[in-house]
Scaffold this motif. Structure first.
Motif, PDB file in Angstrom:
ATOM      1  N   LYS A  84       2.599  19.528  -5.939  1.00  0.00           N
ATOM      2  CA  LYS A  84       1.309  19.815  -5.314  1.00  0.00           C
ATOM      3  C   LYS A  84       1.095  18.943  -4.074  1.00  0.00           C
ATOM      4  CE  LYS A  84       0.353  22.616  -8.675  1.00  0.00           C
ATOM      5  NZ  LYS A  84       1.672  22.457  -9.330  1.00  0.00           N
ATOM      6  N   ILE A  85       1.401  17.654  -4.193  1.00  0.00           N
ATOM      7  CA  ILE A  85       1.167  16.728  -3.081  1.00  0.00           C
ATOM      8  C   ILE A  85       1.985  17.109  -1.858  1.00  0.00           C
ATOM      9  CG2 ILE A  85       1.410  14.310  -2.368  1.00  0.00           C
ATOM     10  CD1 ILE A  85       0.977  13.593  -5.338  1.00  0.00           C
ATOM     11  N   TYR A 141       4.108   5.577  -5.689  1.00  0.00           N
ATOM     12  CA  TYR A 141       4.049   5.575  -7.153  1.00  0.00           C
ATOM     13  C   TYR A 141       3.158   6.702  -7.672  1.00  0.00           C
ATOM     14  CZ  TYR A 141       2.967   4.255 -11.930  1.00  0.00           C
ATOM     15  OH  TYR A 141       2.801   4.290 -13.290  1.00  0.00           O
ATOM     16  N   PHE A 142       1.965   6.833  -7.104  1.00  0.00           N
ATOM     17  CA  PHE A 142       1.032   7.836  -7.612  1.00  0.00           C
ATOM     18  C   PHE A 142       1.404   9.259  -7.175  1.00  0.00           C
ATOM     19  CE2 PHE A 142      -1.680   4.057  -8.093  1.00  0.00           C
ATOM     20  CZ  PHE A 142      -2.043   4.230  -9.434  1.00  0.00           C
ATOM     21  N   CYS A 143       2.349   9.392  -6.262  1.00  0.00           N
ATOM     22  CA  CYS A 143       2.884  10.717  -5.927  1.00  0.00           C
ATOM     23  C   CYS A 143       3.945  11.153  -6.936  1.00  0.00           C
ATOM     24  CB  CYS A 143       3.489  10.716  -4.523  1.00  0.00           C
ATOM     25  SG  CYS A 143       2.297  10.650  -3.184  1.00  0.00           S
ATOM     26  N   ALA A 154       0.829  -1.214   0.000  1.00  0.00           N
ATOM     27  CA  ALA A 154       0.000   0.000   0.000  1.00  0.00           C
ATOM     28  C   ALA A 154       0.858   1.257   0.000  1.00  0.00           C
ATOM     29  CB  ALA A 154      -0.927  -0.011   1.223  1.00  0.00           C
ATOM     30  N   VAL A 155       1.924   1.252   0.773  1.00  0.00           N
ATOM     31  CA  VAL A 155       2.800   2.432   0.816  1.00  0.00           C
ATOM     32  C   VAL A 155       3.493   2.635  -0.527  1.00  0.00           C
ATOM     33  CG1 VAL A 155       4.789   3.463   1.942  1.00  0.00           C
ATOM     34  CG2 VAL A 155       3.129   2.234   3.308  1.00  0.00           C
ATOM     35  N   PHE A 194       9.128   9.637  -1.567  1.00  0.00           N
ATOM     36  CA  PHE A 194       8.816   9.837  -2.985  1.00  0.00           C
ATOM     37  C   PHE A 194       9.715  10.874  -3.645  1.00  0.00           C
ATOM     38  CE2 PHE A 194       5.175  12.590  -1.354  1.00  0.00           C
ATOM     39  CZ  PHE A 194       5.594  13.798  -1.887  1.00  0.00           C
ATOM     40  N   VAL A 195      10.278  11.792  -2.880  1.00  0.00           N
ATOM     41  CA  VAL A 195      11.269  12.694  -3.477  1.00  0.00           C
ATOM     42  C   VAL A 195      12.561  11.927  -3.757  1.00  0.00           C
ATOM     43  CG1 VAL A 195      12.675  14.753  -3.097  1.00  0.00           C
ATOM     44  CG2 VAL A 195      10.276  14.766  -2.462  1.00  0.00           C
TER      45      VAL A 195
END
Length: 630
Positions: A254-255, A242-244, A236-237, A414-415
Motif C-alpha cells: 500500500k505504501i 521500519y514502519f513501512c 528518522a529515516v 524498504f523493499v
C-alpha cells in the motif's frame, strides 16, 4: 475446489487453484496434511498491482536520476541508448525475468529459492550479504536528502550565501566569467580581486556540503566526531523504513503506491519548470546529441552494462522475494517486460529534467555544460542545489527536489530490507513460528544497520561510505552473482526444464530467446564485463585527490569477497560433507527439494517418486497420500 481448514488439509487440483489452466493435463492430487499449529501460510499480494508498484519502487531509484543522465551525456548522448538497449535485451531483462519467475515458482526468499539446486544455495547467502551491505550504506543518501529537505524550509537557503559559521574566507557567492575579460573584477563584497584569486575561491554549496553536512576530515584514519544533526536524520529515516516494512507485504504494497508514483509527479513539475528557464534547450541538446564515434569505445559498452545491472537491481535477491508473494499462475513474463520498460523509460525521462536544469545553471554562470555536469552525490547535493538557488523562489524547488530524492530512495530501501528479512525468515520453518517474529526481525535488522551507519555520520564517514559503495555492492559482485544464477538455472537445473515450469505457471512457453540468453549470451556478457572491471581496476580515491591507505583497500576487498566466496565455498563444503562417488554426490545435491505448493500444481505425468519434499522428514508437514486420477 474445497479446502478443509479445520483439519489443515490442502486441496490440490491440477487445473490450478484459481480455476486457470496451467499447461498440464487435468486431474486431481490428494491432500497434504499440515499440523494445526496456528502459524499462517505465506503471504500474497492483495492485488497484482501491489507487486508491480513494489518492483517499480525498488528498481527505479536514485541511479535512474543521477547516474544514467550523466553516463548518457558522457558516452555520446543519444548514441548511448544503442548499447544500453542491446545489453538490456541480452542481459538485463533475461535475469530480471529469471529472478522474479524463480521466486514465484519456488515461493521462497533469496536463500530457499535455491532449493531448486541445493548444492548452489550459496547463491542465496551471497545475495543476502550484498543486500545487507546495500541496506547499510544506501540509506545514508536518504539521510543526506532528508537533511537538505529540512534545511530547505528557510527563506534564504543556507547553501546560497557565504555569511555562515562554516564558510571560509575563500567562499565566493557570484562569479561571472565574462567579467574577467579584462583580467580583474570589482566586487563590493570581496573588494577588487583578480581572476586568478577568484579561480581559487570556493562555492558556498561546496562549503555547505563539505564543511557543514560532512564536516569531512583529512582521511579514513581520522574518523573524528559524530554529526548529531545527521545522526538524527539517519535515525528518522530508519524509523520510516521500519514502519513501512514491519507488517509485511500487506502494508508495503500500500505504501509503495505513494512512494513509487509521487516522484514522477515531481519530475514532471521540475521538467515543466526547467524547460522554461534560459539555457534549458542547450542543456537538453547536449544530453541527446549523438556522437557516433563513441560506439567503437569499449568503455561505452561497459558503462551501459554496468548501469543495466545497477538500475534493474539484479543479484540482490529482493526481486526473488517480491516474486515469491505472487499467485502461482501470475503472468510474470509480461510483468518483467513492462517493469524493464518503466525502469529504462524513467532513466531516459529523468535526463531531460536534469540537463534542462544544468543548461540553465551553465547559462547563468557563463560556462560550458561540461563544467557543471555531475554524477552521483555531486549532482544531488552540489550541482542541483546550486541550480535551485539561482531560480525564483528557491526554497520551493529545493524542497520539491529533495522530497523526490527521499521518496525515490525510500521505497528502494524498504523493499531491500523486505528482501533481506524474507530470506532470513524463510530459513526458519513453521515450528519456529512466534507472534510478532516479523516485527522483531525487522527491528533487529534496522538496528544492526543503524549501528554500522554510525561510522558514516562521523567526520570520516564519507570515506567509509565510498568504501561500501565501491566494493561491497560494486559492479563486480553483481556481475559475479548474475553469472552464476544463469549457469545454475540453465546448466544444473536445466533451461528447458525451467521453461516447462514457467509454462505451468503462466499457461504458455516464453519465447526461446530467454532460454538462449540464460544458457549462452547472458553468462558471456556478465563474465566479459566482470573481467573488464577486474583488469582495469583502479584504487579508490576521493575527489581524485585523496588516495585510500592500503588497509582501507583490504577492508574493501574483504567486503567484496564476503559475497563472492559464498558460492564456491558452499559448493566445496557440501561436496566434502556428502558421501559416495563424485557423480553420486552431484546427483544427490542437485536434486530439487519441492515444497507442498509444487505437489498442488505438478502435472500428473511427473515422476512422483523423484520428488523430494522440503519437509517430509520434519514435524511441519507430513505427506499422507499422493495419487493422480485421470
Amino acid at each position: 475446489k474445497k479446502q478443509n481448514h479445520e483439519s489443515g488439509v490442502i486441496r490440490s487440483l491440477i487445473g490450478g487453484a484459481d480455476g486457470e489452466g496451467c499447461g498440464a493435463a487435468p486431474g486431481t492430487m490428494s491432500s497434504v496434511e499440515k499440523p494445526g499449529t496456528g502459524y499462517p501460510e505465506r503471504e500474497q499480494w492483495t492485488r497484482q498491482m501491489d507487486f508491480i508498484m513494489s518492483c517499480v519502487g525498488f528498481a527505479v531509484g536514485l541511479g535512474n536520476v543521477w547516474r544514467f543522465p550523466y553516463l548518457c551525456y558522457k558516452n555520446g548522448g543519444g548514441v548511448f541508448l544503442i548499447p544500453y538497449l542491446i545489453i538490456g535485451i541480452v542481459g538485463g531483462i533475461p535475469i530480471f525475468f529469471l529472478e522474479i519467475a524463480l521466486g514465484q515458482f519456488m515461493k521462497a526468499g533469496s536463500i530457499n529459492v535455491w532449493n531448486i539446486a541445493p548444492l548452489f544455495k550459496g547463491l542465496g547467502y551471497a545475495s543476502m550479504v550484498i543486500v545487507f551491505f546495500c541496506n547499510t550504506y544506501y540509506i545514508m543518501v536518504l539521510a543526506w536528502a532528508f537533511y537538505y529537505f529540512i534545511k530547505s524550509f528557510n527563506s534564504t537557503l543556507p547553501w546560497s550565501t557565504c555569511d555562515n559559521t562554516w564558510n571560509t574566507p575563500s567562499c565566493i557567492e557570484i562569479f561571472h566569467h565574462e567579467d574577467c575579460l579584462n583580467g580583474t573584477i570589482g566586487n563590493t563584497t570581496y573588494g577588487n580581486l583578480t581572476c586568478e584569486e577568484l579561480a581559487d575561491g570556493r562555492s558556498p554549496i561546496i562549503e555547505f556540503w563539505e564543511n557543514k553536512v560532512l564536516n569531512i576530515s583529512e582521511g579514513l584514519n581520522y574518523p573524528g566526531s559524530i554529526n548529531w544533526e545527521l545522526m538524527l536524520c539517519l535515525m528518522a529515516v530508519w524509523v520510516m523504513v521500519y514502519f513501512c516494512v514491519w507488517k509485511g507485504v500487506k502494508s508495503t504494497g500500500k505504501i509503495v503506491y505513494f512512494t513509487a508514483t509521487f516522484p514522477y509527479v515531481v519530475l514532471i513539475i521540475l521538467l515543466v519548470r526547467g524547460i522554461t528557464l534560459p539555457g534549458a534547450y542547450d542543456g537538453i541538446m547536449y544530453y541527446i546529441k549523438p556522437d557516433w564515434s563513441k560506439l567503437g569505445e569499449a568503455q561505452v559498452w561497459i558503462d551501459a552494462g554496468t548501469q543495466i545491472f545497477f538500475s534493474y537491481a539484479i543479484g540482490l535477491g529482493a526481486l526473488t522475494a517480491l516474486g515469491s508473494y505472487n499467485r502461482f499462475h501470475n503472468d510474470c513474463y509480461k510483468d518483467a517486460f513492462m517493469l524493464a520498460l518503466i525502469n529504462s523509460g524513467t532513466s531516459f525521462f529523468a535526463g531531460f529534467v536534469v540537463f534542462a536544469i544544468l543548461g540553465f545553471m551553465a547559462n547563468e554562470q557563463g560556462v560550458d555544460i561540461s563544467q557543471v555536469a555531475e554524477t552521483g552525490p555531486g549532482l544531488a547535493f552540489i550541482a542541483y542545489p546550486k541550480a535551485v538557488s539561482l531560480m525564483p523562489m528557491p526554497p520551493i524547488w529545493a524542497a520539491l527536489f529533495f522530497f523526490m530524492l527521499l521518496l525515490l530512495g525510500l521505497d528502494s530501501q524498504f523493499v531491500g530490507v523486505e528482501g533481506f528479512v524474507t530470506g532470513i525468515l524463510d530459513l526458519f520453518p513453521g515450528k519456529y513460528y512466534m507472534r510478532y517474529r516479523r516485527e522483531i526481525s525487522v527491528a533487529i535488522c534496522c538496528l544492526m544497520c543503524f549501528i554500522i551507519d554510525l561510522s558514516m555520520v562521523t567526520q570520516g564517514g564519507m570515506y567509509v561510505f565510498q568504501l561500501f559503495d565501491y566494493y561491497s555492492a560494486s559492479g563486480m559482485t553483481l556481475l559475479w552473482q548474475a553469472f552464476w544464477e544463469c549457469i545454475v538455472v540453465s546448466w544444473v537445473y536445466g533451461a528447458d526444464r525451467f521453461m516447462d515450469d514457467i509454462a505451468r505457471m503462466i499457461g504458455y512457453r516464453p519465447f526461446p530467446w530467454m532460454k538462449w540468453c540464460w544458457s549462452f549470451i547472458t553468462p558471456c556478457v556478465c563474465m566479459g564485463i566482470f573481467l573488464f572491471h577486474l583488469f582495469n581496476y583502479k584504487p579508490l580515491t576521493y575527489n581524485n585527490t585523496y588516495v585510500y591507505p592500503w588497509w582501507g583497500e583490504v577492508i574493501g576487498w574483504c567486503m567484496a569477497l564476503m559475497s563472492m566466496l559464498c558460492i564456491p565455498v558452499s559448493v566445496l563444503y557440501k561436496l566434502c560433507r556428502s558421501t559416495g562417488t563424485f557423480m553420486e554426490r552431484w546427483e544427490k545435491l542437485t536434486k530439487p527439494q519441492w515444497g507442498s505448493h509444487h505437489l498442488e500444481y505438478m502435472s500428473p505425468d511427473t515422476d512422483i517418486k523423484s520428488l523430494t519434499s522440503l519437509s517430509t522428514d520434519t514435524e511441519d508437514s507430513k505427506v499422507i497420500i499422493f495419487e493422480s486420477v485421470m
